[in-house]
Scaffold this motif. Structure first.
Motif, PDB file in Angstrom:
ATOM      1  N   LYS A  15       0.977  -1.068   0.038  1.00 51.79           N
ATOM      2  CA  LYS A  15       0.028   0.064   0.117  1.00 51.79           C
ATOM      3  C   LYS A  15       0.809   1.282   0.083  1.00 51.79           C
ATOM      4  CE  LYS A  15      -4.216  -1.829   0.381  1.00 51.79           C
ATOM      5  NZ  LYS A  15      -4.110  -2.871  -0.498  1.00 51.79           N
ATOM      6  N   GLN A  16       0.327   2.522  -0.408  1.00 52.17           N
ATOM      7  CA  GLN A  16       0.998   3.620  -0.511  1.00 52.17           C
ATOM      8  C   GLN A  16       0.505   4.660   0.430  1.00 52.17           C
ATOM      9  OE1 GLN A  16       1.176   4.917  -4.640  1.00 52.17           O
ATOM     10  NE2 GLN A  16       2.776   3.494  -5.030  1.00 52.17           N
ATOM     11  N   PHE A  17       1.154   5.289   1.194  1.00 56.01           N
ATOM     12  CA  PHE A  17       0.727   6.145   2.122  1.00 56.01           C
ATOM     13  C   PHE A  17       1.227   7.829   2.000  1.00 56.01           C
ATOM     14  CE2 PHE A  17       0.952   2.161   4.195  1.00 56.01           C
ATOM     15  CZ  PHE A  17      -0.253   2.095   4.803  1.00 56.01           C
ATOM     16  N   ASP A  18       0.354   8.857   1.824  1.00 60.43           N
ATOM     17  CA  ASP A  18       0.824  10.283   1.927  1.00 60.43           C
ATOM     18  C   ASP A  18       1.364  10.746   3.048  1.00 60.43           C
ATOM     19  OD1 ASP A  18      -0.531  10.311  -0.728  1.00 60.43           O
ATOM     20  OD2 ASP A  18      -2.440  10.647   0.476  1.00 60.43           O
ATOM     21  N   ALA A  19       2.733  10.184   3.181  1.00 61.54           N
ATOM     22  CA  ALA A  19       3.653  10.408   4.316  1.00 61.54           C
ATOM     23  C   ALA A  19       5.098  10.483   4.046  1.00 61.54           C
ATOM     24  CB  ALA A  19       3.228   9.593   5.605  1.00 61.54           C
ATOM     25  N   SER A  20       6.101  11.010   4.740  1.00 63.60           N
ATOM     26  CA  SER A  20       7.428  10.911   4.393  1.00 63.60           C
ATOM     27  C   SER A  20       7.861   9.343   4.747  1.00 63.60           C
ATOM     28  CB  SER A  20       8.169  11.876   5.276  1.00 63.60           C
ATOM     29  OG  SER A  20       8.182  11.285   6.575  1.00 63.60           O
ATOM     30  N   PRO A  21       8.910   8.755   4.343  1.00 61.20           N
ATOM     31  CA  PRO A  21       9.386   7.523   4.771  1.00 61.20           C
ATOM     32  C   PRO A  21       9.788   7.433   6.183  1.00 61.20           C
ATOM     33  CG  PRO A  21      10.536   7.951   2.780  1.00 61.20           C
ATOM     34  CD  PRO A  21       9.675   9.317   3.139  1.00 61.20           C
ATOM     35  N   ASP A  22      10.216   8.792   6.915  1.00 61.20           N
ATOM     36  CA  ASP A  22      10.353   8.681   8.418  1.00 61.20           C
ATOM     37  C   ASP A  22       9.375   8.525   9.156  1.00 61.20           C
ATOM     38  OD1 ASP A  22      12.799   9.467  10.489  1.00 61.20           O
ATOM     39  OD2 ASP A  22      11.266  11.024  10.515  1.00 61.20           O
ATOM     40  N   MET A  23       8.341   9.444   8.561  1.00 57.76           N
ATOM     41  CA  MET A  23       7.177   9.368   9.540  1.00 57.76           C
ATOM     42  C   MET A  23       6.396   7.823   9.475  1.00 57.76           C
ATOM     43  SD  MET A  23       4.536  10.503  11.243  1.00 57.76           S
ATOM     44  CE  MET A  23       4.051  12.295  10.748  1.00 57.76           C
ATOM     45  N   VAL A  24       6.385   7.228   8.174  1.00 61.42           N
ATOM     46  CA  VAL A  24       6.016   5.795   8.030  1.00 61.42           C
ATOM     47  C   VAL A  24       6.947   4.813   8.958  1.00 61.42           C
ATOM     48  CG1 VAL A  24       5.685   3.880   6.310  1.00 61.42           C
ATOM     49  CG2 VAL A  24       4.963   6.213   5.886  1.00 61.42           C
ATOM     50  N   PHE A  25       8.241   4.899   8.991  1.00 62.47           N
ATOM     51  CA  PHE A  25       9.024   4.099   9.635  1.00 62.47           C
ATOM     52  C   PHE A  25       8.719   4.143  10.853  1.00 62.47           C
ATOM     53  CE2 PHE A  25      13.095   2.361  10.757  1.00 62.47           C
ATOM     54  CZ  PHE A  25      13.292   1.413   9.753  1.00 62.47           C
ATOM     55  N   THR A  90       5.073   7.199   0.165  1.00 64.69           N
ATOM     56  CA  THR A  90       5.910   6.085   0.476  1.00 64.69           C
ATOM     57  C   THR A  90       5.148   4.880   0.421  1.00 64.69           C
ATOM     58  OG1 THR A  90       6.833   7.595   2.082  1.00 64.69           O
ATOM     59  CG2 THR A  90       7.243   5.261   2.454  1.00 64.69           C
ATOM     60  N   GLU A  91       5.495   3.905  -0.104  1.00 71.08           N
ATOM     61  CA  GLU A  91       5.180   2.537  -0.376  1.00 71.08           C
ATOM     62  C   GLU A  91       5.651   1.645   0.694  1.00 71.08           C
ATOM     63  OE1 GLU A  91       4.215   0.887  -4.356  1.00 71.08           O
ATOM     64  OE2 GLU A  91       5.893  -0.204  -3.732  1.00 71.08           O
ATOM     65  N   VAL A  92       4.590   0.835   1.427  1.00 73.54           N
ATOM     66  CA  VAL A  92       4.948  -0.178   2.413  1.00 73.54           C
ATOM     67  C   VAL A  92       4.481  -1.537   1.769  1.00 73.54           C
ATOM     68  CG1 VAL A  92       4.434  -0.812   4.866  1.00 73.54           C
ATOM     69  CG2 VAL A  92       4.586   1.458   4.121  1.00 73.54           C
ATOM     70  N   LYS A  93       5.439  -2.393   1.893  1.00 72.32           N
ATOM     71  CA  LYS A  93       5.076  -3.711   1.722  1.00 72.32           C
ATOM     72  C   LYS A  93       5.155  -4.676   2.859  1.00 72.32           C
ATOM     73  CE  LYS A  93       6.370  -7.806  -1.127  1.00 72.32           C
ATOM     74  NZ  LYS A  93       5.450  -8.709  -0.510  1.00 72.32           N
ATOM     75  N   ILE A  94       4.152  -5.448   3.278  1.00 74.43           N
ATOM     76  CA  ILE A  94       4.196  -6.259   4.355  1.00 74.43           C
ATOM     77  C   ILE A  94       4.324  -7.951   4.130  1.00 74.43           C
ATOM     78  CG2 ILE A  94       3.142  -6.965   6.537  1.00 74.43           C
ATOM     79  CD1 ILE A  94       1.687  -4.357   6.547  1.00 74.43           C
ATOM     80  N   SER A  95       5.055  -8.497   4.928  1.00 76.09           N
ATOM     81  CA  SER A  95       4.927  -9.996   4.703  1.00 76.09           C
ATOM     82  C   SER A  95       4.796 -10.566   6.097  1.00 76.09           C
ATOM     83  CB  SER A  95       6.236 -10.506   4.157  1.00 76.09           C
ATOM     84  OG  SER A  95       6.539 -10.156   2.818  1.00 76.09           O
ATOM     85  N   MET A  96       3.898 -11.333   6.277  1.00 78.38           N
ATOM     86  CA  MET A  96       3.473 -11.901   7.696  1.00 78.38           C
ATOM     87  C   MET A  96       3.622 -13.190   7.497  1.00 78.38           C
ATOM     88  SD  MET A  96       2.597  -9.171   9.429  1.00 78.38           S
ATOM     89  CE  MET A  96       2.027  -9.992  10.874  1.00 78.38           C
ATOM     90  N   TYR A  97       4.256 -13.725   8.679  1.00 78.12           N
ATOM     91  CA  TYR A  97       4.337 -15.319   8.685  1.00 78.12           C
ATOM     92  C   TYR A  97       3.906 -15.754  10.138  1.00 78.12           C
ATOM     93  CZ  TYR A  97       7.553 -14.862   4.890  1.00 78.12           C
ATOM     94  OH  TYR A  97       8.101 -14.445   3.554  1.00 78.12           O
ATOM     95  N   GLU A  98       3.114 -16.836  10.228  1.00 78.62           N
ATOM     96  CA  GLU A  98       2.704 -17.407  11.148  1.00 78.62           C
ATOM     97  C   GLU A  98       3.325 -18.852  11.504  1.00 78.62           C
ATOM     98  OE1 GLU A  98      -1.558 -17.767  10.950  1.00 78.62           O
ATOM     99  OE2 GLU A  98      -1.761 -15.623  11.969  1.00 78.62           O
ATOM    100  N   GLY A  99       3.565 -19.282  12.561  1.00 77.32           N
ATOM    101  CA  GLY A  99       4.203 -20.639  13.009  1.00 77.32           C
ATOM    102  C   GLY A  99       3.761 -21.054  14.368  1.00 77.32           C
ATOM    103  N   SER A 100       4.445 -22.294  14.410  1.00 76.58           N
ATOM    104  CA  SER A 100       4.273 -22.932  15.852  1.00 76.58           C
ATOM    105  C   SER A 100       5.477 -23.716  16.134  1.00 76.58           C
ATOM    106  CB  SER A 100       3.105 -23.956  15.913  1.00 76.58           C
ATOM    107  OG  SER A 100       3.092 -24.824  15.181  1.00 76.58           O
ATOM    108  N   GLU A 101       5.759 -23.923  17.465  1.00 78.45           N
ATOM    109  CA  GLU A 101       6.832 -24.676  17.980  1.00 78.45           C
ATOM    110  C   GLU A 101       6.408 -25.826  18.801  1.00 78.45           C
ATOM    111  OE1 GLU A 101       9.667 -22.086  19.843  1.00 78.45           O
ATOM    112  OE2 GLU A 101       9.861 -20.826  18.271  1.00 78.45           O
TER     113      GLU A 101
END
Length: 145
Positions: A15-25, A90-101
């Motif tokens: 997704k893209q956001f109307d904000a600076s990379p610093d603000m997004v980070f 600023t564009e943000v890419k998210i990768s989510m991982y789920e798991g178990s031990e």
């Protein structure tokens, strides 16, 4: 199992956001911490953030004693890539991982550990993260941070 195309995955996880990379980070770090994640890596230079969360099963030892196996913990990993598109986007890419031990007792009483992890392919989970991130960016913007 994933049956989505790479284009569908990109639409779901980017997704893209109307904000600076610093603000997004900064907003991502704040969001992760409020969700109980530990930020394992945050590199503004490359735009990469990695975070993890582990929820322990407090009954693991007794489960292992009675049944010979136990689910020790649920795990979650979040990986973010933040990239400046232009001065105001600023564009943000998210990768989510789920798991178990888990642990099972093998021959001679030895414990065998098993770790399973897979990428999350549920659009609503990514939608919730992006909505929360948008709200955090707006909150920080209103505070002038």
């Amino acid at each position: 199992m994933n049956t989505r195309t790479p284009a569908e995955i990109k639409m779901m996880t980017t997704k893209q956001f109307d904000a600076s990379p610093d603000m997004v980070f900064k907003s991502i770090i704040s969001l992760l911490q409020s969700e109980g994640y530990i930020v394992d890596r945050a590199d503004k230079e490359t735009g990469l953030l990695n975070a993890s969360k582990r929820i322990e099963n407090k009954n693991a030892a007794s489960q292992r004693f009675w049944t010979g196996s136990s689910k020790d913990a649920n795990t979650s990993k979040a990986m973010f890539y933040v990239e400046e598109v232009n001065d105001s986007v600023t564009e943000v890419k998210i990768s989510m991982y789920e798991g178990s031990e888990s642990t099972s007792t093998g021959y001679w009483g030895q414990n065998n550990k098993n770790v399973k992890e897979q990428m999350v392919y549920e659009p609503q989970i990514y939608g919730e993260w992006f909505n929360s991130l948008r709200a955090e960016i707006e909150r920080r913007g209103a505070l002038g941070r």
